[in-house]
Design a protein around this motif. Structure first.
Motif, PDB file in Angstrom:
ATOM      1  N   PHE A  15       3.915  31.657 -12.556  1.00 50.63           N
ATOM      2  CA  PHE A  15       4.850  31.146 -12.437  1.00 50.63           C
ATOM      3  C   PHE A  15       5.814  30.107 -12.108  1.00 50.63           C
ATOM      4  N   VAL A  16       5.373  29.087 -11.511  1.00 50.07           N
ATOM      5  CA  VAL A  16       5.957  28.602 -10.473  1.00 50.07           C
ATOM      6  C   VAL A  16       5.085  27.007 -11.015  1.00 50.07           C
ATOM      7  N   GLY A  17       4.047  27.030 -11.402  1.00 53.84           N
ATOM      8  CA  GLY A  17       3.475  25.935 -12.347  1.00 53.84           C
ATOM      9  C   GLY A  17       3.766  25.869 -13.587  1.00 53.84           C
ATOM     10  N   TRP A  18       4.234  26.604 -14.215  1.00 52.44           N
ATOM     11  CA  TRP A  18       4.696  27.190 -15.524  1.00 52.44           C
ATOM     12  C   TRP A  18       5.717  26.199 -15.778  1.00 52.44           C
ATOM     13  N   VAL A  19       7.178  26.899 -14.975  1.00 55.90           N
ATOM     14  CA  VAL A  19       8.499  26.563 -14.098  1.00 55.90           C
ATOM     15  C   VAL A  19       8.171  24.548 -14.426  1.00 55.90           C
ATOM     16  N   ASN A  20       6.814  24.755 -13.276  1.00 55.98           N
ATOM     17  CA  ASN A  20       7.396  23.122 -12.882  1.00 55.98           C
ATOM     18  C   ASN A  20       6.445  21.848 -14.447  1.00 55.98           C
ATOM     19  N   ARG A  21       6.271  23.284 -15.143  1.00 57.47           N
ATOM     20  CA  ARG A  21       5.159  22.042 -16.337  1.00 57.47           C
ATOM     21  C   ARG A  21       6.170  21.952 -17.140  1.00 57.47           C
ATOM     22  N   GLN A  22       7.484  23.011 -17.328  1.00 55.26           N
ATOM     23  CA  GLN A  22       7.909  22.938 -18.088  1.00 55.26           C
ATOM     24  C   GLN A  22       9.279  21.747 -18.369  1.00 55.26           C
ATOM     25  N   GLN A  23       9.345  21.848 -16.371  1.00 58.17           N
ATOM     26  CA  GLN A  23      10.313  20.207 -16.507  1.00 58.17           C
ATOM     27  C   GLN A  23       9.735  18.832 -16.642  1.00 58.17           C
ATOM     28  N   LEU A  24       8.691  18.747 -16.096  1.00 62.80           N
ATOM     29  CA  LEU A  24       7.800  18.010 -16.364  1.00 62.80           C
ATOM     30  C   LEU A  24       8.114  17.448 -18.065  1.00 62.80           C
ATOM     31  N   GLU A  25       7.915  18.254 -18.906  1.00 61.49           N
ATOM     32  CA  GLU A  25       7.956  18.189 -20.316  1.00 61.49           C
ATOM     33  C   GLU A  25       8.890  17.591 -20.499  1.00 61.49           C
ATOM     34  N   VAL A  26       9.833  18.314 -19.868  1.00 60.03           N
ATOM     35  CA  VAL A  26      11.635  17.897 -20.143  1.00 60.03           C
ATOM     36  C   VAL A  26      11.712  16.278 -20.183  1.00 60.03           C
ATOM     37  N   ILE A  27      11.468  16.320 -18.723  1.00 57.55           N
ATOM     38  CA  ILE A  27      11.191  14.691 -17.768  1.00 57.55           C
ATOM     39  C   ILE A  27      10.964  13.538 -19.273  1.00 57.55           C
ATOM     40  N   ASP A  28       9.786  14.471 -19.160  1.00 54.82           N
ATOM     41  CA  ASP A  28       9.094  13.230 -19.961  1.00 54.82           C
ATOM     42  C   ASP A  28       9.270  13.237 -21.340  1.00 54.82           C
ATOM     43  N   TYR A  29      10.715  13.553 -22.050  1.00 54.35           N
ATOM     44  CA  TYR A  29      11.074  14.125 -23.300  1.00 54.35           C
ATOM     45  C   TYR A  29      11.850  12.804 -23.199  1.00 54.35           C
ATOM     46  N   LEU A  30      12.811  12.387 -21.958  1.00 55.11           N
ATOM     47  CA  LEU A  30      14.113  12.509 -21.725  1.00 55.11           C
ATOM     48  C   LEU A  30      13.586  10.664 -21.608  1.00 55.11           C
ATOM     49  N   LYS A  31      12.885  10.253 -20.877  1.00 55.04           N
ATOM     50  CA  LYS A  31      12.951   9.556 -20.566  1.00 55.04           C
ATOM     51  C   LYS A  31      12.438   8.621 -22.287  1.00 55.04           C
ATOM     52  N   GLU A  32      11.550   9.049 -22.652  1.00 57.15           N
ATOM     53  CA  GLU A  32      10.958   8.927 -24.360  1.00 57.15           C
ATOM     54  C   GLU A  32      12.335   8.436 -24.800  1.00 57.15           C
ATOM     55  N   GLU A  33      13.002   9.872 -25.161  1.00 59.42           N
ATOM     56  CA  GLU A  33      14.814   9.336 -25.876  1.00 59.42           C
ATOM     57  C   GLU A  33      15.060   8.304 -25.430  1.00 59.42           C
ATOM     58  N   ASN A  34      15.782   8.564 -24.141  1.00 61.85           N
ATOM     59  CA  ASN A  34      16.457   6.845 -23.161  1.00 61.85           C
ATOM     60  C   ASN A  34      15.519   5.423 -23.973  1.00 61.85           C
ATOM     61  N   ARG A  35      13.903   5.415 -24.044  1.00 65.59           N
ATOM     62  CA  ARG A  35      12.766   4.584 -24.454  1.00 65.59           C
ATOM     63  C   ARG A  35      13.922   3.977 -25.497  1.00 65.59           C
ATOM     64  N   ILE A  36      13.968   4.768 -26.470  1.00 67.06           N
ATOM     65  CA  ILE A  36      13.877   4.232 -27.915  1.00 67.06           C
ATOM     66  C   ILE A  36      15.317   3.983 -28.091  1.00 67.06           C
ATOM     67  N   LEU A  37      16.679   4.320 -27.348  1.00 64.63           N
ATOM     68  CA  LEU A  37      18.124   4.167 -26.674  1.00 64.63           C
ATOM     69  C   LEU A  37      17.963   3.041 -26.838  1.00 64.63           C
ATOM     70  N   ARG A  38      16.942   2.674 -25.769  1.00 63.17           N
ATOM     71  CA  ARG A  38      17.515   1.242 -25.122  1.00 63.17           C
ATOM     72  C   ARG A  38      16.812   0.245 -26.085  1.00 63.17           C
ATOM     73  N   GLU A  39      15.847   0.496 -27.247  1.00 61.44           N
ATOM     74  CA  GLU A  39      14.991  -0.297 -27.861  1.00 61.44           C
ATOM     75  C   GLU A  39      15.909  -0.427 -29.371  1.00 61.44           C
ATOM     76  N   ARG A  40      16.594   0.670 -29.736  1.00 58.19           N
ATOM     77  CA  ARG A  40      18.223   0.252 -30.363  1.00 58.19           C
ATOM     78  C   ARG A  40      19.098  -0.795 -30.172  1.00 58.19           C
ATOM     79  N   LEU A  41      19.938  -0.330 -28.537  1.00 59.16           N
ATOM     80  CA  LEU A  41      20.448  -1.047 -28.225  1.00 59.16           C
ATOM     81  C   LEU A  41      19.781  -3.193 -28.181  1.00 59.16           C
TER      82      LEU A  41
END
Length: 194
Positions: A15-41
């Motif tokens: 369970f802890v491993g699954w929660v940790n993996r979920q959080q890492l995936e959310v962080i990766d998504y948010l990083k990519e979203e920030n990169r795209i917004l930065r490219e647009r600016l």
């Protein structure tokens, strides 16, 4: 610590491993979203409001510089830490919230003091202060005396802050002694000694 049986330990680790993996995936998504917004600016500089700076500083400070280097894409970790230092300084800095000296009294208080003194000519600064206190206004006796003096030069106070006898329309000590010298028997009748 309580020893758990092996099957329960295994389930807990999964369970802890699954929660940790979920959080890492959310962080990766948010990083990519920030990169795209930065490219647009592009090269345009972002302007933040004070509220936005405060929110970024509050969220970024607990993470620390190392983590911020990996995830922060809008501003540098040094900028976030500087914003946090300014927030802390502003929290404890009261200079902008109050000026030097004591706060001024309410504008209605001097008029109230003058009215009380006019309607009750026998009252001194202390009595007026007490009456103001009964009305819910906290004013020092010296403030009452200063207001009375500033309203009219006829309002004179002695060293204790009380209105002098001459200000109240009564003769002072000299007047009393002068009258007494004219009436040595104390009969109340003045006579000339000629």
């Amino acid at each position: 610590m309580v020893d758990l049986n092996p099957p329960l330990q295994f389930l807990l680790r999964v369970f802890v491993g699954w929660v940790n993996r979920q959080q890492l995936e959310v962080i990766d998504y948010l990083k990519e979203e920030n990169r795209i917004l930065r490219e647009r600016l592009g090269d345009r500089r972002l302007r933040f409001t004070d509220a936005q700076r405060r929110r970024l500083a509050e969220k970024g400070k607990p993470l620390g510089r190392k983590v911020l280097r990996d995830i922060a894409s809008i501003v540098t970790p040094d900028t976030i830490m500087a914003w946090h230092r300014k927030l802390i300084a502003m929290k404890w800095n009261r200079v902008d919230k109050c000026g030097p000296g004591r706060p001024r009294i309410l504008s209605e208080i001097p008029a109230l003091i003058a009215r009380m003194a006019k309607e009750n000519s026998s009252w001194g600064s202390t009595r007026i202060q007490g009456a103001l206190s009964n009305l819910g206004h906290r004013v020092a006796r010296g403030t009452v005396a200063n207001v009375l003096r500033s309203r009219s030069p006829a309002w004179k106070t002695n060293a204790m802050g009380h209105l002098s006898s001459s200000a109240l329309g009564r003769p002072g000590r000299r007047g009393f002694l002068h009258r007494r010298s004219l009436d040595p028997q104390g009969t109340g009748h003045t006579s000339s000694w000629t």
